[in-house]
Each structure stands twice: as C-alpha cells, then as structure tokens.
Design an enzyme around this catalytic site. Structure first.
Site, PDB file in Angstrom:
ATOM      1  N   ARG A 122       0.405   3.651  -3.294  1.00 47.31           N
ATOM      2  CA  ARG A 122      -0.271   4.939  -3.062  1.00 47.31           C
ATOM      3  C   ARG A 122       0.737   6.064  -2.877  1.00 47.31           C
ATOM      4  O   ARG A 122       0.671   7.092  -3.549  1.00 47.31           O
ATOM      5  CB  ARG A 122      -1.186   4.864  -1.836  1.00 47.31           C
ATOM      6  CG  ARG A 122      -2.255   3.797  -2.009  1.00 47.31           C
ATOM      7  CD  ARG A 122      -3.361   3.909  -0.983  1.00 47.31           C
ATOM      8  NE  ARG A 122      -4.044   2.632  -0.867  1.00 47.31           N
ATOM      9  CZ  ARG A 122      -5.304   2.482  -0.503  1.00 47.31           C
ATOM     10  NH1 ARG A 122      -6.038   3.524  -0.216  1.00 47.31           N
ATOM     11  NH2 ARG A 122      -5.844   1.282  -0.417  1.00 47.31           N
ATOM     12  N   GLU A 147     -12.152  -0.576 -10.510  1.00 46.33           N
ATOM     13  CA  GLU A 147     -11.735  -1.521 -11.555  1.00 46.33           C
ATOM     14  C   GLU A 147     -12.653  -1.566 -12.778  1.00 46.33           C
ATOM     15  O   GLU A 147     -12.180  -1.740 -13.910  1.00 46.33           O
ATOM     16  CB  GLU A 147     -11.587  -2.934 -10.968  1.00 46.33           C
ATOM     17  CG  GLU A 147     -10.429  -3.089  -9.983  1.00 46.33           C
ATOM     18  CD  GLU A 147     -10.711  -2.499  -8.602  1.00 46.33           C
ATOM     19  OE1 GLU A 147     -11.906  -2.288  -8.272  1.00 46.33           O
ATOM     20  OE2 GLU A 147      -9.748  -2.243  -7.856  1.00 46.33           O
ATOM     21  N   GLU A 173       0.830  -1.211   0.000  1.00 40.08           N
ATOM     22  CA  GLU A 173       0.000   0.000   0.000  1.00 40.08           C
ATOM     23  C   GLU A 173       0.859   1.253   0.000  1.00 40.08           C
ATOM     24  O   GLU A 173       0.542   2.228  -0.686  1.00 40.08           O
ATOM     25  CB  GLU A 173      -0.953   0.013   1.207  1.00 40.08           C
ATOM     26  CG  GLU A 173      -1.975  -1.120   1.239  1.00 40.08           C
ATOM     27  CD  GLU A 173      -3.066  -1.009   0.169  1.00 40.08           C
ATOM     28  OE1 GLU A 173      -3.112   0.004  -0.549  1.00 40.08           O
ATOM     29  OE2 GLU A 173      -3.863  -1.960   0.055  1.00 40.08           O
ATOM     30  N   ASP A 192      -4.204 -10.247  -8.589  1.00 36.49           N
ATOM     31  CA  ASP A 192      -4.469  -9.209  -9.609  1.00 36.49           C
ATOM     32  C   ASP A 192      -3.303  -8.393 -10.175  1.00 36.49           C
ATOM     33  O   ASP A 192      -2.871  -8.582 -11.316  1.00 36.49           O
ATOM     34  CB  ASP A 192      -5.592  -8.264  -9.121  1.00 36.49           C
ATOM     35  CG  ASP A 192      -5.421  -7.705  -7.703  1.00 36.49           C
ATOM     36  OD1 ASP A 192      -4.364  -7.917  -7.114  1.00 36.49           O
ATOM     37  OD2 ASP A 192      -6.360  -7.049  -7.213  1.00 36.49           O
TER      38      ASP A 192
HETATM   39  C1  DMJ Z   1      -6.429   0.074  -5.078  1.00 32.77           C
HETATM   40  O1  DMJ Z   1      -5.661   0.401  -3.981  1.00 32.77           O
HETATM   41  C2  DMJ Z   1      -5.596  -0.546  -6.177  1.00 32.77           C
HETATM   42  O2  DMJ Z   1      -6.284  -0.475  -7.383  1.00 32.77           O
HETATM   43  C3  DMJ Z   1      -5.240  -1.977  -5.896  1.00 32.77           C
HETATM   44  O3  DMJ Z   1      -4.574  -2.576  -6.978  1.00 32.77           O
HETATM   45  C4  DMJ Z   1      -6.473  -2.781  -5.578  1.00 32.77           C
HETATM   46  N1  DMJ Z   1      -7.320  -2.167  -4.584  1.00 32.77           N
HETATM   47  C5  DMJ Z   1      -7.601  -0.756  -4.640  1.00 32.77           C
HETATM   48  C6  DMJ Z   1      -8.853  -0.353  -5.393  1.00 32.77           C
HETATM   49  O4  DMJ Z   1      -9.904  -1.211  -5.386  1.00 32.77           O
END
Ligand code: DMJ
Length: 456
Positions: A88, A351, A84, A217
C-alpha cells in the site's frame, strides 16, 4: 465517467471525516487506524494518490499530495505488517512518483523502504511478517503456525524492492528479494506446489496448505509480473510461474457438476472445494501470462482464464445484491455460493473486477464491460451510504447491514480497475506498466525506469 464520481465521493468523505487516519468509517463518520500499519497514518491518502491522478481529479490529488508533504510522518513506533506497508505505502508512493515525477513521493518511499530492512535479519533471509518500524524488531504473526512466514507476504515484495534499488542506487533491496527467490528455488515443492507457510529459520515448509487465494495469491502474481516488469528478461521468474501454474492446474483446478471451473485449496493432498474472493484475481493473472505461453498454450490458458472469471462472475450473479461473498463453495449440491454464514460478507474487494479489466483488455469481449457495469450498479445500490462506501455483511439479502468500513483498497484498486475497464487501452497500457497487488502501476523496464512516464 461514473467511476470518477464514485472516487470523488469516496475521497471527499474520507477527507471530511477521516483525513490523517488510515480509513474512513462511513456510518459513524470518523476515522479508523487499525493495527496493520505500525503507527503510519494516511493509508487511504497514499493508496488513493495514483487513482486520483489517473482520473484527473486534480484538486483532490493536490490535497492528497499536500498531506504527504506536510503530515506523513515516518518516525513511528508500532507493529506493522511488512506486506501491507510494502503493497500500500511503498507501492502507492512509487506509482505516484513515476506518474508525476514529484520527488517527495520518491524520498518517502526510499525512507520507508529502509525501515523495512531489519525484517530480513533471519537465518535464511526470509523476512518475518511483523516489524516495529521504530526499533526494527521483527517477529512472526501469532496466528501463523510455528513462527512461520507467509508465502503471499514474503513473496510479494519483488516488484517494489527492485524499484527501490533502481531509484536509490542501493542494491540491498534487490538483493533481499533475489535471496527470497533463491530459498524458494532450493526448497523441495510437494507435487510442484508451494505451500503457504515457510520457516524463516530453517527455510522449510511448516504446513502443507496450498492456496491461490489468501496466504498464497500474490506470490504467483509477482512471478509473472516480475518477468513482465523486466521487459521479459527475468526468465527465472517466468519459469517459476509456468511450473507453478502447471502444478496448480494439475492438482487444484476442478470443474463442478454444473460446468463451472474453479481452483480448490489443497491441504496435504486433500482438496477443499472452496474458492475465496481473493482467488478471483487469478482469472486476470492467467490471462496476462497466457499472452506469453509457449507454443499452442495461449488458447488453453485464455480459455482457463475466461472460465475462472466466469465462475467468479457467477458468484456475484447468484447473490441477491449482485456482489460476491468472501468465499464460495462447490460441495453438497452448492455451486459458487457461500454455505457458511461467516463467509457471506463483501468488503469492497477488487479481485473480480480486476479480472474483468484484464479480460477486457486482452479479449475485448463486451461481456466484461457489462459485468463491470453490474458491479458498479450493485456497489451504488448496496454499498453507498450517506458518507462514503461501506462493506456489507451478507450479500444474500437486499437489505444488508453495513460493516462501517471504507477499505483503502477500494480507492486504490476497485475503483481504479473499474475505471480502466471503461478507458481506452492506452491509458496505463499493459505493455508499459505492471500493477502491483494493490493496483499501483509500476513502469516496465524498457530501458531504465524513468519518472513521469506518460500515462498514455
Ligand atoms: C489488497 O490489499 C490486495 O489486493 C491484496 O493482494 C489482497 N487483499 C486486498 C484486497 O482484497
């Protein structure tokens, strides 16, 4: 443009009630700190910087920049998620630097990057998921089986870490992520698939759960984007992506009785006919990769991307709010709807609209803009509250209760992708930029990465 107004509303309320906290609680009008960022503050500020800049919300961008200059303290001591913080904070700072050329963003990104390095001190060099940013101690998530590291976490560092090396002149960041790739290349893959849990001690898989949604993912996303960001020179990443997608298509992609294509999850060979909202980014990813697929495969992958995006749109269209649930299923007569109470919520995730944006840019089929507009209307109707935007607890009721959270990724991703869906293609052109998994644009290495690359 509507999305610009939504962004201003989201930012203004965060600024008024929660500036310096990580996220806004729009119902109680206060701030939320959370436990993912190890004492770091201002997640919404850093996540919002590039969106404010791109939307030309000049005054608001200056407010955010001022906060980073004056109040963003990196000398903290708490447990942070390596993933994270990277996607971010490092991603947000790097994008802000490349868009504006302002040194403060670069120096903060590099300083924070250094603090993440101790997480890689494991027998294999596969980092652990949690790090104390003060002491450098790191460990695995308590919920991850047998001290394992998560594929989508250690597999989602590559883009940012290459930029950290490029900007600092210090190869250590690139070495760390190249080593992760080496370990992944070496380990045997069941049916060519990558399970979600790997031991940082032995370098072996700990469990055979495979998912293109949560836990897996963005690992796949970063393979194709590593290749694109290298100006199509990193052929190893391209091959890993191609092979992984082939295995996913062979083992996980299914068609429902009603004709909807979806990507199931795989548990040691047994399929779980469920698709998470998170997995809906894959429509966009497959379309992005299709552009460069081998002879005769482009059409095939564009069709697959369009089918998956259509299925994700169906998960929105079949709800009363026209927003999609956290997970939807294809069993017991159900198609593209949540069957469990616990999966009916929507937390402002990006998404689905992310895939609309890629599909629009790559096909110019107007239906993607229509679908994006449906999402804008639904967000305004069901998620806008007096002091910001909030997630909802049940997408299948038109009088939903709110969860009192304005996630930082709503400003970083959801609103940015919706805005780009309605912009000309040369605004953050896909030829010149790749978006990290938090939608922070990083420049393609055409020659060398240059700051203040033009947005056009
Ligand atoms: C975000 O922090 C990013 O897109 C991450 O890859 C997956 N989760 C959240 C959004 O849903």
């Amino acid at each position: 443009m509507k999305m610009r107004k939504m962004m201003k509303f989201a930012w203004d309320n965060y600024k008024q009630y929660a500036l310096g906290k990580n996220e806004l609680r729009p119902l109680t009008k206060n701030g939320h700190i959370g436990n993912m960022f190890g004492g770091l503050r201002g997640a919404t500020v850093v996540d919002a910087l590039d969106t404010l800049y791109i939307m030309e919300l000049e005054e608001e961008f200056q407010e955010a920049k001022k906060w980073v200059e004056k109040s963003f303290d990196l000398n903290v001591n708490g447990e942070a998620s390596l993933f994270e913080v990277n996607i971010r904070y490092i991603g947000g700072l790097l994008a802000a630097y490349y868009l504006t050329g302002e040194e403060v963003f670069k120096s903060k990104a590099l300083e924070l990057g250094e603090k993440l390095l101790p997480a890689f001190n494991t027998p294999t060099g596969i980092p652990r998921g949690v790090i104390n940013l003060g002491s450098g101690m790191s460990w695995s998530w308590g919920w991850a089986s047998a001290g394992s590291s998560i594929l989508a976490e250690f597999g989602t560092l590559h883009l940012e870490f290459l930029h950290l090396s490029e900007l600092s002149g210090n190869p250590v960041f690139a070495e760390k992520v190249m080593n992760i790739r080496k370990v992944l290349n070496r380990v045997e893959k069941p049916q060519g698939l990558y399970p979600n849990f790997l031991s940082p001690v032995t370098g072996n898989w700990v469990q055979h759960h495979v998912s293109i949604g949560g836990l897996g993912d963005s690992f796949y996303e970063y393979l194709i984007k590593s290749w694109l960001m290298s100006d199509k020179k990193d052929s190893e990443a391209k091959k890993m992506y191609d092979d992984a997608l082939e295995a996913i298509e062979k083992h996980l992609v299914k068609k429902s009785a009603g004709g909807l294509t979806y990507i199931a999850e795989w548990r040691g060979g047994i399929l779980d006919h469920k698709m998470g909202h998170l997995a809906c980014f894959s429509g966009g990813m497959i379309a992005l990769g299709a552009e460069h697929a081998g002879e005769g495969r482009k059409r095939h992958y564009m069709d697959l991307a369009a089918e998956i995006t259509n299925t994700c749109h169906e998960s929105y269209a079949r709800s009363d709010t026209k927003l999609g649930p956290e997970a939807f299923r294809f069993d017991t007569g159900t198609e593209a709807m949540a069957t469990r109470l616990s999966e009916r919520y929507y937390i402002l995730r990006p998404e689905v609209v992310e895939s609309y944006m890629y599909m629009w840019r790559l096909t110019h089929d107007p239906k993607y803009r229509q679908w994006g507009w449906e999402a804008v209307k639904a967000l305004e109707k069901h998620c806008r509250v007096e002091a910001g935007f909030s997630g909802i607890r049940d997408v299948y009721t038109t009088t939903p209760t709110h969860d009192n959270m304005q996630q930082s990724f709503f400003l970083a991703e959801t609103l940015k992708y919706l805005y780009l869906l309605f912009c000309e293609d040369d605004v953050l052109s896909l030829d010149d930029w790749v978006f990290n998994t938090e939608a922070h644009p990083l420049p393609v290495n055409h020659t060398n990465f240059k700051a203040k690359a033009s947005v056009q």
